[in-house]
Scaffold this motif. Structure first.
Motif, PDB file in Angstrom:
ATOM      1  N   GLY A 120      45.473  38.882  39.095  1.00 37.40           N
ATOM      2  CA  GLY A 120      45.939  38.688  40.470  1.00 37.40           C
ATOM      3  C   GLY A 120      47.139  37.766  40.578  1.00 37.40           C
ATOM      4  O   GLY A 120      47.729  37.634  41.645  1.00 37.40           O
ATOM      5  N   THR A 121      47.544  37.137  39.477  1.00 37.30           N
ATOM      6  CA  THR A 121      48.673  36.187  39.540  1.00 37.30           C
ATOM      7  C   THR A 121      49.966  36.876  39.969  1.00 37.30           C
ATOM      8  O   THR A 121      50.725  36.342  40.786  1.00 37.30           O
ATOM      9  CB  THR A 121      48.881  35.515  38.151  1.00 37.30           C
ATOM     10  N   ASP A 123      50.305  39.562  41.762  1.00 40.46           N
ATOM     11  CA  ASP A 123      50.218  39.893  43.195  1.00 40.46           C
ATOM     12  C   ASP A 123      50.360  38.649  44.064  1.00 40.46           C
ATOM     13  O   ASP A 123      51.002  38.674  45.110  1.00 40.46           O
ATOM     14  CB  ASP A 123      48.871  40.547  43.513  1.00 40.46           C
ATOM     15  N   ARG A 124      49.747  37.557  43.635  1.00 47.54           N
ATOM     16  CA  ARG A 124      49.714  36.356  44.491  1.00 47.54           C
ATOM     17  C   ARG A 124      50.998  35.546  44.441  1.00 47.54           C
ATOM     18  O   ARG A 124      51.365  34.909  45.422  1.00 47.54           O
ATOM     19  CB  ARG A 124      48.548  35.444  44.072  1.00 47.54           C
ATOM     20  N   ASP A 266      39.213  30.625  39.088  1.00 48.57           N
ATOM     21  CA  ASP A 266      39.251  31.643  40.153  1.00 48.57           C
ATOM     22  C   ASP A 266      37.872  32.125  40.577  1.00 48.57           C
ATOM     23  O   ASP A 266      37.697  32.594  41.703  1.00 48.57           O
ATOM     24  CB  ASP A 266      40.084  32.855  39.693  1.00 48.57           C
TER      25      ASP A 266
END
Ligand code: SAJ
Length: 408
Positions: A120-121, A123-124, A266
């Motif tokens: 998710g890094t 995307d975030r 996370d």
């Protein structure tokens, strides 16, 4: 042309490999000294086969600079530390590097993040950095993730032979990135989406951390009740579906001791086994200290200055000291005992990284009564005679089984 951003342990060999296989490469790093060293014809760390690969890449025309290059393809390989408090990934270096890339990238460029990142890094943190400039992902910039799997000590060979993973939003872009890596990689390259690629890489290193923690926990259990953990693991591993790793003084390096924390950070409620494994491995340097204290008492060694620590790197035959168990142990000693009372020696580490560090085996052994072997470098592996009749605490099980050799 490919611009490789970050010329460290992963970026440099990758850049050299591409260049040596016919790809036009410019390597960029903001560290001027590092770039100067490379431009002066020297590599920046020791690794089997790296110097000859470097020579081939230079001959093929690779260039090194501090400037980001306008081009169509970037590989970003910069550090991804974690926040010691929250355990979450610090994506600051990746985002800063991508920002600098976006300043110069041609429209439609592919930006491959090779640094290990938590799921998710991209995307975030990375996608929003692209969109904040009014750029559209999939049109103006294509994002991909291509984590590596190479093991320090065998990087050059593994770069060519390991299977790889490429994650991309668009499978066609994934294939393009895969064919770039296929210029030197003979392994199978799996194309998937970005999040799956991110998670897979972290899972691989977490698997190893958890398995080492299992071995370390067994070592503690066996020590508490007079059982021989190595003999037990040796016999258990004869079972066709059991493969226990080796207990040791802890887990270091920038990968296995770091990546599992991303999952703990996370998913704190879910990643319980993973957190426990990390804590077990982090407890090993203290376990070595208490074992050393017991052995000193048993052998009547009272003077800490007569005890030496052999090995500063995180594992054998590399020069990398990042997160090394020895540094963790020295830290713990500083907090609990007289600072820097033990001398320390590592044939692979020339620069001073620890108090009381000496720079030759002779200096190390002079007046020494006991050595704690923290790393099984080839220099000493299987050669207990190098230490004479001194007491040895062999944390890596590499010194055989003489009368003066104690195990973890
Ligand atoms: N260790 C033990 N017992 C063992 C094996 C290792 O205590 O049985 C210790 C080592 O001494 C060292 C640490 O664990 O301190 C990690 O060493 P390692 O050799 O297992 O791995 P690294 O950190 O050198 O490289 C790893 C590799 N990952 C896996 O094996 C899953 C490599 O393939 C990755 O590419 C690399 O991390 C990375 O960059 O992520």
């Amino acid at each position: 042309m490919v611009n490789v951003i970050g010329l460290g342990y992963i970026g440099l060999p990758t850049a050299l490999m591409l260049a040596a296989h016919g790809v036009e490469v410019v390597g960029t790093d903001y560290n001027e000294e590092l770039v100067e060293t490379l431009n002066a014809g020297r590599t920046t760390f020791k690794e089997d086969g790296l110097d000859s690969l470097f020579a081939r890449a230079v001959e093929a025309g690779i260039r090194f600079t501090t400037e980001y290059q306008p081009c169509d393809a970037y590989i970003v390989s910069v550090p991804t530390p974690y926040d010691r408090e929250s355990k979450k990934i610090d994506a600051g270096y990746v985002v800063a590097a991508v920002e600098s890339v976006l300043d110069v990238a041609r429209s439609g460029a592919v930006v491959v993040v090779e640094s290990t990142v938590s799921p998710g890094t991209i995307d975030r943190f990375v996608r929003p950095a692209v969109e904040a400039r009014g750029l559209v992902c999939g049109r103006d910039v294509h994002l991909a993730h291509a984590p590596e799997r190479i093991i320090p000590g065998n990087m050059v060979r593994e770069l060519m032979s390991n299977d790889r993973t490429v994650g991309a939003d668009d499978p066609a872009v994934g294939q393009k990135v895969a064919s770039l890596y296929a210029s030197f990689c003979q392994g199978e390259i799996t194309v998937t989406d970005i999040r799956t690629a991110e998670m897979t890489k972290v899972v691989e290193n977490t698997f190893r951390d958890v398995n080492i923690a299992f071995a370390n926990e067994l070592a503690k259990i066996c020590r508490s009740d007079g059982m021989d953990v190595r003999e037990i693991i040796r016999i258990a591993n004869k079972h066709p579906r059991v493969n226990i790793l080796s207990p040791g003084p802890g887990v270091g390096g920038h990968c296995i001791s770091v990546d599992p924390w991303f999952l703990v950070g996370d998913y704190p409620e879910l990643a319980r086994l993973i957190r426990n494994a990390r804590e077990t491995n982090d407890s090993m340097p203290d376990f070595v200290l208490s074992r050393a204290a017991d052995i000193m008492a048993e052998c009547g060694i009272a003077d800490v200055s007569k005890v030496g620590i052999y090995g500063l790197t995180y594992k054998e035959d590399v020069d990398d000291v990042r997160e090394s168990p020895t540094l963790q142990m020295l830290d713990s000693m500083r907090r609990h005992l007289a600072a820097g009372a033990c001398r320390v020696y590592d044939p692979w580490v020339e620069r001073d990284v620890a108090p009381n560090q000496v720079h030759s085996m002779d200096e190390f052994l002079d007046g020494l009564e006991m050595a704690i072997v923290m790393v099984g470098h080839s220099q000493v592996k299987g050669k207990p005679e190098l230490f004479g009749d001194r007491v040895l605490l062999d944390t890596r099980d590499v010194m055989g089984s003489g009368g003066n050799v104690y195990k973890l």
